[in-house]
Design a protein around this motif. Structure first.
Motif, PDB file in Angstrom:
ATOM      1  N   ARG A  13      -8.098   6.104   5.645  1.00 40.95           N
ATOM      2  CA  ARG A  13      -8.520   5.131   6.643  1.00 40.95           C
ATOM      3  C   ARG A  13      -9.446   4.126   5.993  1.00 40.95           C
ATOM      4  O   ARG A  13     -10.389   4.493   5.300  1.00 40.95           O
ATOM      5  CB  ARG A  13      -9.246   5.822   7.795  1.00 40.95           C
ATOM      6  CG  ARG A  13      -9.600   4.881   8.940  1.00 40.95           C
ATOM      7  CD  ARG A  13     -10.205   5.640  10.093  1.00 40.95           C
ATOM      8  NE  ARG A  13     -11.619   5.916   9.890  1.00 40.95           N
ATOM      9  CZ  ARG A  13     -12.612   5.097  10.209  1.00 40.95           C
ATOM     10  NH1 ARG A  13     -12.344   3.909  10.710  1.00 40.95           N
ATOM     11  NH2 ARG A  13     -13.867   5.450  10.014  1.00 40.95           N
TER      12      ARG A  13
ATOM     13  N   GLU B 226       2.385   0.653  12.617  1.00 42.19           N
ATOM     14  CA  GLU B 226       3.326   0.347  11.534  1.00 42.19           C
ATOM     15  C   GLU B 226       4.765   0.183  12.011  1.00 42.19           C
ATOM     16  O   GLU B 226       5.511  -0.634  11.479  1.00 42.19           O
ATOM     17  CB  GLU B 226       3.240   1.478  10.507  1.00 42.19           C
ATOM     18  CG  GLU B 226       4.157   1.368   9.308  1.00 42.19           C
ATOM     19  CD  GLU B 226       4.139   2.624   8.457  1.00 42.19           C
ATOM     20  OE1 GLU B 226       3.339   3.547   8.739  1.00 42.19           O
ATOM     21  OE2 GLU B 226       4.939   2.712   7.509  1.00 42.19           O
TER      22      GLU B 226
ATOM     23  N   THR C 123      -3.394   6.229   7.710  1.00 41.21           N
ATOM     24  CA  THR C 123      -2.085   6.209   7.069  1.00 41.21           C
ATOM     25  C   THR C 123      -1.888   7.545   6.382  1.00 41.21           C
ATOM     26  O   THR C 123      -2.717   7.961   5.569  1.00 41.21           O
ATOM     27  CB  THR C 123      -1.990   5.058   6.063  1.00 41.21           C
ATOM     28  OG1 THR C 123      -2.265   3.832   6.730  1.00 41.21           O
ATOM     29  CG2 THR C 123      -0.589   4.995   5.464  1.00 41.21           C
TER      30      THR C 123
ATOM     31  N   TYR D 296      -4.914   0.074  -2.241  1.00 41.47           N
ATOM     32  CA  TYR D 296      -5.557   0.525  -1.019  1.00 41.47           C
ATOM     33  C   TYR D 296      -7.025   0.704  -1.320  1.00 41.47           C
ATOM     34  O   TYR D 296      -7.379   1.258  -2.356  1.00 41.47           O
ATOM     35  CB  TYR D 296      -4.949   1.878  -0.625  1.00 41.47           C
ATOM     36  CG  TYR D 296      -5.006   2.226   0.830  1.00 41.47           C
ATOM     37  CD1 TYR D 296      -3.866   2.157   1.619  1.00 41.47           C
ATOM     38  CD2 TYR D 296      -6.183   2.657   1.405  1.00 41.47           C
ATOM     39  CE1 TYR D 296      -3.908   2.507   2.956  1.00 41.47           C
ATOM     40  CE2 TYR D 296      -6.238   3.002   2.736  1.00 41.47           C
ATOM     41  CZ  TYR D 296      -5.092   2.933   3.506  1.00 41.47           C
ATOM     42  OH  TYR D 296      -5.134   3.272   4.815  1.00 41.47           O
TER      43      TYR D 296
ATOM     44  N   ARG E 267       4.099   8.338  11.041  1.00 41.89           N
ATOM     45  CA  ARG E 267       3.921   6.884  11.070  1.00 41.89           C
ATOM     46  C   ARG E 267       3.400   6.454  12.439  1.00 41.89           C
ATOM     47  O   ARG E 267       3.900   6.898  13.465  1.00 41.89           O
ATOM     48  CB  ARG E 267       5.249   6.179  10.766  1.00 41.89           C
ATOM     49  CG  ARG E 267       5.719   6.373   9.328  1.00 41.89           C
ATOM     50  CD  ARG E 267       7.024   5.653   9.061  1.00 41.89           C
ATOM     51  NE  ARG E 267       8.131   6.279   9.780  1.00 41.89           N
ATOM     52  CZ  ARG E 267       9.362   5.768   9.827  1.00 41.89           C
ATOM     53  NH1 ARG E 267       9.630   4.639   9.204  1.00 41.89           N
ATOM     54  NH2 ARG E 267      10.307   6.396  10.496  1.00 41.89           N
TER      55      ARG E 267
ATOM     56  N   GLN F 241       0.840  -1.202   0.000  1.00 39.57           N
ATOM     57  CA  GLN F 241       0.000   0.000   0.000  1.00 39.57           C
ATOM     58  C   GLN F 241       0.869   1.244   0.000  1.00 39.57           C
ATOM     59  O   GLN F 241       1.883   1.306   0.678  1.00 39.57           O
ATOM     60  CB  GLN F 241      -0.897  -0.013   1.237  1.00 39.57           C
ATOM     61  CG  GLN F 241      -1.835  -1.190   1.252  1.00 39.57           C
ATOM     62  CD  GLN F 241      -2.470  -1.391   2.603  1.00 39.57           C
ATOM     63  OE1 GLN F 241      -2.044  -0.819   3.588  1.00 39.57           O
ATOM     64  NE2 GLN F 241      -3.490  -2.207   2.665  1.00 39.57           N
TER      65      GLN F 241
ATOM     66  N   ALA G 184      -4.533  11.747   4.471  1.00 41.78           N
ATOM     67  CA  ALA G 184      -4.522  10.526   5.280  1.00 41.78           C
ATOM     68  C   ALA G 184      -5.700   9.658   4.872  1.00 41.78           C
ATOM     69  O   ALA G 184      -6.792  10.157   4.596  1.00 41.78           O
ATOM     70  CB  ALA G 184      -4.600  10.865   6.767  1.00 41.78           C
TER      71      ALA G 184
ATOM     72  N   TYR H 166      -3.081   7.181  -4.273  1.00 37.63           N
ATOM     73  CA  TYR H 166      -2.866   5.979  -3.481  1.00 37.63           C
ATOM     74  C   TYR H 166      -2.921   4.749  -4.373  1.00 37.63           C
ATOM     75  O   TYR H 166      -3.543   4.762  -5.442  1.00 37.63           O
ATOM     76  CB  TYR H 166      -3.874   5.870  -2.340  1.00 37.63           C
ATOM     77  CG  TYR H 166      -5.321   5.837  -2.775  1.00 37.63           C
ATOM     78  CD1 TYR H 166      -6.033   7.022  -2.963  1.00 37.63           C
ATOM     79  CD2 TYR H 166      -5.985   4.642  -2.997  1.00 37.63           C
ATOM     80  CE1 TYR H 166      -7.358   7.007  -3.362  1.00 37.63           C
ATOM     81  CE2 TYR H 166      -7.304   4.616  -3.396  1.00 37.63           C
ATOM     82  CZ  TYR H 166      -7.983   5.804  -3.577  1.00 37.63           C
ATOM     83  OH  TYR H 166      -9.296   5.789  -3.989  1.00 37.63           O
TER      84      TYR H 166
ATOM     85  N   TYR I 293       2.377   8.662  17.255  1.00 37.13           N
ATOM     86  CA  TYR I 293       3.028   8.708  15.950  1.00 37.13           C
ATOM     87  C   TYR I 293       4.446   9.231  16.125  1.00 37.13           C
ATOM     88  O   TYR I 293       4.752   9.957  17.075  1.00 37.13           O
ATOM     89  CB  TYR I 293       2.315   9.693  15.010  1.00 37.13           C
ATOM     90  CG  TYR I 293       0.931   9.307  14.573  1.00 37.13           C
ATOM     91  CD1 TYR I 293      -0.189   9.687  15.311  1.00 37.13           C
ATOM     92  CD2 TYR I 293       0.731   8.602  13.392  1.00 37.13           C
ATOM     93  CE1 TYR I 293      -1.467   9.357  14.881  1.00 37.13           C
ATOM     94  CE2 TYR I 293      -0.543   8.270  12.959  1.00 37.13           C
ATOM     95  CZ  TYR I 293      -1.638   8.659  13.713  1.00 37.13           C
ATOM     96  OH  TYR I 293      -2.907   8.332  13.295  1.00 37.13           O
TER      97      TYR I 293
ATOM     98  N   GLN J 102      -6.888   2.841  12.184  1.00 36.62           N
ATOM     99  CA  GLN J 102      -5.641   3.491  11.811  1.00 36.62           C
ATOM    100  C   GLN J 102      -5.789   4.410  10.620  1.00 36.62           C
ATOM    101  O   GLN J 102      -6.475   4.105   9.647  1.00 36.62           O
ATOM    102  CB  GLN J 102      -4.602   2.422  11.474  1.00 36.62           C
ATOM    103  CG  GLN J 102      -4.318   1.465  12.612  1.00 36.62           C
ATOM    104  CD  GLN J 102      -3.171   0.543  12.284  1.00 36.62           C
ATOM    105  OE1 GLN J 102      -2.169   0.959  11.742  1.00 36.62           O
ATOM    106  NE2 GLN J 102      -3.332  -0.727  12.621  1.00 36.62           N
TER     107      GLN J 102
END
Lengths: 112, 114
Positions: free
Chosen positions: A93, B59, A101, A28, B44, A2, A91, A25, B35, A99
Protein backbone atom coordinates in the motif's frame (compact mmCIF):
# COMPACT_ATOMS: atom_id res chain seq x y z
CA UNK A 1 4.32 -0.65 -14.83
CA UNK A 2 4.00 -1.56 -11.16
CA UNK A 3 4.51 -5.20 -10.35
CA UNK A 4 4.44 -7.40 -7.29
CA UNK A 5 5.87 -10.88 -7.58
CA UNK A 6 5.86 -13.75 -5.18
CA UNK A 7 8.61 -15.85 -6.59
CA UNK A 8 7.29 -19.30 -5.88
CA UNK A 9 3.82 -20.52 -6.74
CA UNK A 10 4.37 -23.45 -4.41
CA UNK A 11 6.82 -24.35 -1.68
CA UNK A 12 7.13 -27.71 0.06
CA UNK A 13 8.97 -27.93 3.35
CA UNK A 14 9.60 -30.52 6.03
CA UNK A 15 7.90 -30.07 9.39
CA UNK A 16 10.13 -28.31 11.89
CA UNK A 17 12.15 -26.41 9.28
CA UNK A 18 11.95 -22.69 8.56
CA UNK A 19 9.85 -21.69 5.58
CA UNK A 20 10.95 -18.56 3.71
CA UNK A 21 8.64 -16.86 1.23
CA UNK A 22 9.67 -13.98 -1.02
CA UNK A 23 7.82 -10.92 -2.25
CA UNK A 24 9.50 -8.63 -4.79
CA UNK A 25 8.16 -5.41 -6.27
CA UNK A 26 9.13 -3.07 -9.08
CA UNK A 27 8.21 0.48 -10.04
CA UNK A 28 6.52 0.93 -6.73
CA UNK A 29 7.18 3.08 -3.73
CA UNK A 30 5.22 1.28 -1.03
CA UNK A 31 4.63 2.71 2.38
CA UNK A 32 3.43 -0.46 4.02
CA UNK A 33 3.69 -4.12 3.23
CA UNK A 34 1.29 -6.67 4.61
CA UNK A 35 1.19 -10.46 4.67
CA UNK A 36 -2.01 -12.47 4.66
CA UNK A 37 -2.80 -16.16 4.98
CA UNK A 38 -5.54 -17.78 2.91
CA UNK A 39 -6.94 -21.26 3.44
CA UNK A 40 -8.88 -23.04 0.68
CA UNK A 41 -12.42 -21.73 0.35
CA UNK A 42 -11.83 -18.90 2.82
CA UNK A 43 -11.03 -15.22 2.69
CA UNK A 44 -7.51 -13.97 3.44
CA UNK A 45 -6.57 -13.34 7.06
CA UNK A 46 -4.16 -10.55 8.06
CA UNK A 47 -0.92 -11.68 9.67
CA UNK A 48 1.66 -8.89 9.82
CA UNK A 49 2.30 -5.35 8.64
CA UNK A 50 5.72 -3.75 8.21
CA UNK A 51 6.37 -0.10 7.48
CA UNK A 52 8.85 1.32 4.98
CA UNK A 53 11.20 2.48 7.73
CA UNK A 54 11.17 -0.86 9.56
CA UNK A 55 13.65 -3.62 8.79
CA UNK A 56 12.03 -6.48 10.65
CA UNK A 57 8.84 -7.43 12.47
CA UNK A 58 8.08 -10.52 14.52
CA UNK A 59 4.97 -12.22 15.81
CA UNK A 60 5.30 -15.56 17.56
CA UNK A 61 6.85 -17.94 14.96
CA UNK A 62 6.50 -15.39 12.14
CA UNK A 63 9.12 -12.91 11.00
CA UNK A 64 8.92 -10.38 8.17
CA UNK A 65 11.78 -8.34 6.75
CA UNK A 66 11.52 -5.37 4.39
CA UNK A 67 14.45 -4.22 2.26
CA UNK A 68 13.52 -1.12 0.24
CA UNK A 69 16.91 -1.15 -1.51
CA UNK A 70 16.39 -4.66 -2.84
CA UNK A 71 12.64 -3.98 -3.16
CA UNK A 72 11.98 -7.22 -1.36
CA UNK A 73 10.19 -8.64 1.66
CA UNK A 74 10.91 -12.03 3.17
CA UNK A 75 8.34 -13.90 5.26
CA UNK A 76 9.67 -16.60 7.58
CA UNK A 77 7.79 -19.25 9.54
CA UNK A 78 10.07 -20.97 12.04
CA UNK A 79 9.48 -24.48 13.37
CA UNK A 80 6.86 -24.99 10.66
CA UNK A 81 3.89 -27.26 11.29
CA UNK A 82 1.41 -28.99 8.96
CA UNK A 83 -1.20 -26.49 10.21
CA UNK A 84 0.87 -23.73 8.58
CA UNK A 85 0.00 -25.16 5.16
CA UNK A 86 -1.88 -22.45 3.29
CA UNK A 87 -1.43 -19.82 0.60
CA UNK A 88 0.41 -16.71 1.76
CA UNK A 89 -0.18 -13.36 0.06
CA UNK A 90 1.86 -10.21 0.23
CA UNK A 91 0.22 -6.84 -0.35
CA UNK A 92 1.57 -3.33 -0.78
CA UNK A 93 0.00 0.00 0.00
CA UNK A 94 1.29 3.42 -0.93
CA UNK A 95 1.09 6.24 1.58
CA UNK A 96 -2.06 8.26 0.99
CA UNK A 97 -3.79 5.47 -0.92
CA UNK A 98 -6.70 3.38 0.29
CA UNK A 99 -5.77 0.56 -2.02
CA UNK A 100 -3.82 -2.61 -1.40
CA UNK A 101 -2.19 -4.38 -4.34
CA UNK A 102 -1.78 -8.11 -3.81
CA UNK A 103 0.72 -10.59 -5.12
CA UNK A 104 -0.54 -13.88 -6.56
CA UNK A 105 0.45 -15.84 -3.48
CA UNK A 106 2.69 -18.75 -2.58
CA UNK A 107 1.11 -22.07 -1.61
CA UNK A 108 3.06 -23.54 1.29
CA UNK A 109 2.82 -27.23 2.12
CA UNK A 110 4.43 -28.44 5.34
CA UNK A 111 5.07 -32.15 5.15
CA UNK A 112 4.96 -34.19 8.37
CA UNK B 1 -14.73 -13.48 9.67
CA UNK B 2 -14.71 -10.25 11.69
CA UNK B 3 -18.45 -9.60 11.45
CA UNK B 4 -18.65 -9.68 7.67
CA UNK B 5 -21.19 -11.66 5.71
CA UNK B 6 -21.58 -12.02 1.98
CA UNK B 7 -24.68 -13.11 0.15
CA UNK B 8 -25.25 -15.19 -1.76
CA UNK B 9 -22.35 -17.54 -1.10
CA UNK B 10 -22.80 -19.30 -4.42
CA UNK B 11 -24.60 -18.22 -7.56
CA UNK B 12 -24.96 -19.58 -11.05
CA UNK B 13 -26.41 -17.23 -13.63
CA UNK B 14 -26.64 -16.80 -17.37
CA UNK B 15 -24.82 -14.35 -19.61
CA UNK B 16 -26.63 -11.05 -19.90
CA UNK B 17 -28.51 -11.20 -16.61
CA UNK B 18 -27.98 -8.62 -13.85
CA UNK B 19 -26.44 -9.85 -10.61
CA UNK B 20 -26.09 -8.12 -7.25
CA UNK B 21 -23.79 -9.31 -4.52
CA UNK B 22 -24.19 -8.02 -1.00
CA UNK B 23 -21.60 -7.39 1.69
CA UNK B 24 -22.84 -6.70 5.21
CA UNK B 25 -20.66 -5.73 8.19
CA UNK B 26 -21.42 -5.32 11.87
CA UNK B 27 -18.09 -3.63 12.74
CA UNK B 28 -19.05 -0.06 11.77
CA UNK B 29 -15.84 0.21 9.72
CA UNK B 30 -15.60 3.14 7.33
CA UNK B 31 -13.79 1.47 4.43
CA UNK B 32 -15.19 -1.34 2.33
CA UNK B 33 -13.73 -3.09 -0.70
CA UNK B 34 -14.75 -5.52 -3.39
CA UNK B 35 -12.13 -7.86 -4.88
CA UNK B 36 -12.22 -10.68 -7.35
CA UNK B 37 -9.84 -13.63 -7.17
CA UNK B 38 -8.94 -15.69 -10.22
CA UNK B 39 -6.26 -18.34 -10.78
CA UNK B 40 -3.12 -16.74 -12.15
CA UNK B 41 -4.21 -13.24 -11.18
CA UNK B 42 -4.54 -13.20 -7.45
CA UNK B 43 -6.78 -10.69 -5.71
CA UNK B 44 -7.70 -7.63 -7.75
CA UNK B 45 -9.59 -4.59 -6.49
CA UNK B 46 -12.86 -3.83 -8.28
CA UNK B 47 -14.29 -0.88 -6.31
CA UNK B 48 -13.95 0.54 -2.87
CA UNK B 49 -15.84 2.87 -0.56
CA UNK B 50 -14.47 5.38 1.91
CA UNK B 51 -17.83 6.33 3.39
CA UNK B 52 -21.57 6.30 2.79
CA UNK B 53 -22.20 7.28 -0.82
CA UNK B 54 -18.42 7.70 -1.39
CA UNK B 55 -17.00 5.14 -3.79
CA UNK B 56 -14.19 4.91 -6.30
CA UNK B 57 -12.89 2.58 -8.96
CA UNK B 58 -10.20 -0.01 -8.50
CA UNK B 59 -8.00 -1.88 -10.93
CA UNK B 60 -10.72 -3.92 -12.70
CA UNK B 61 -13.92 -1.86 -12.46
CA UNK B 62 -15.24 -2.23 -16.03
CA UNK B 63 -18.61 -4.00 -16.06
CA UNK B 64 -19.20 -3.45 -12.34
CA UNK B 65 -20.96 -0.80 -10.29
CA UNK B 66 -21.31 -0.37 -6.54
CA UNK B 67 -23.52 1.40 -4.07
CA UNK B 68 -23.27 2.18 -0.39
CA UNK B 69 -26.36 3.78 1.08
CA UNK B 70 -25.53 2.89 4.69
CA UNK B 71 -22.37 2.11 6.61
CA UNK B 72 -23.03 -1.59 6.97
CA UNK B 73 -23.89 -2.53 3.38
CA UNK B 74 -21.82 -2.44 0.20
CA UNK B 75 -23.44 -3.79 -2.96
CA UNK B 76 -21.65 -4.95 -6.09
CA UNK B 77 -23.71 -5.09 -9.28
CA UNK B 78 -22.89 -6.75 -12.55
CA UNK B 79 -25.28 -4.96 -14.90
CA UNK B 80 -25.06 -7.64 -17.59
CA UNK B 81 -23.01 -10.62 -16.51
CA UNK B 82 -20.43 -12.10 -18.87
CA UNK B 83 -18.50 -15.37 -18.66
CA UNK B 84 -15.31 -13.42 -17.93
CA UNK B 85 -16.91 -12.35 -14.65
CA UNK B 86 -16.97 -15.92 -13.39
CA UNK B 87 -14.84 -15.63 -10.28
CA UNK B 88 -14.74 -15.68 -6.51
CA UNK B 89 -15.67 -12.30 -5.08
CA UNK B 90 -14.44 -11.13 -1.71
CA UNK B 91 -15.60 -8.19 0.33
CA UNK B 92 -13.19 -6.61 2.80
CA UNK B 93 -13.50 -3.94 5.47
CA UNK B 94 -11.00 -1.71 7.20
CA UNK B 95 -11.43 0.68 10.13
CA UNK B 96 -9.03 3.29 8.85
CA UNK B 97 -6.95 4.35 5.88
CA UNK B 98 -4.14 5.17 8.26
CA UNK B 99 -1.08 3.25 9.26
CA UNK B 100 -2.67 0.03 10.40
CA UNK B 101 -5.25 -0.46 7.70
CA UNK B 102 -5.28 -4.20 7.81
CA UNK B 103 -8.22 -5.51 5.91
CA UNK B 104 -10.70 -8.07 7.18
CA UNK B 105 -12.20 -10.31 4.53
CA UNK B 106 -15.56 -11.95 4.19
CA UNK B 107 -16.05 -15.61 3.28
CA UNK B 108 -16.44 -14.96 -0.46
CA UNK B 109 -19.09 -15.49 -3.13
CA UNK B 110 -18.46 -17.98 -5.90
CA UNK B 111 -20.15 -16.69 -9.07
CA UNK B 112 -20.48 -18.76 -12.23
CA UNK B 113 -21.75 -17.11 -15.41
CA UNK B 114 -22.81 -19.61 -18.06
Amino acid sequence: SQKIEQNSEALNIQEGKTATLTCNYTNYSPAYLQWYRQDPGRGPVFLLLIRENEKEKRKERLKVTFDTTLKQSLFHITASQPADSATYLCALRRAGSYQLTFGKGTKLSVIP
Amino acid sequence: DAGITQSPRHKVTETGTPVTLRCHQTENHRYMYWYRQDPGHGLRLIHYSYGVKDTDKGEVSDGYSVSRSKTEDFLLTLESATSSQTSVYFCAISPTSGVNNEQFFGPGTRLTVL
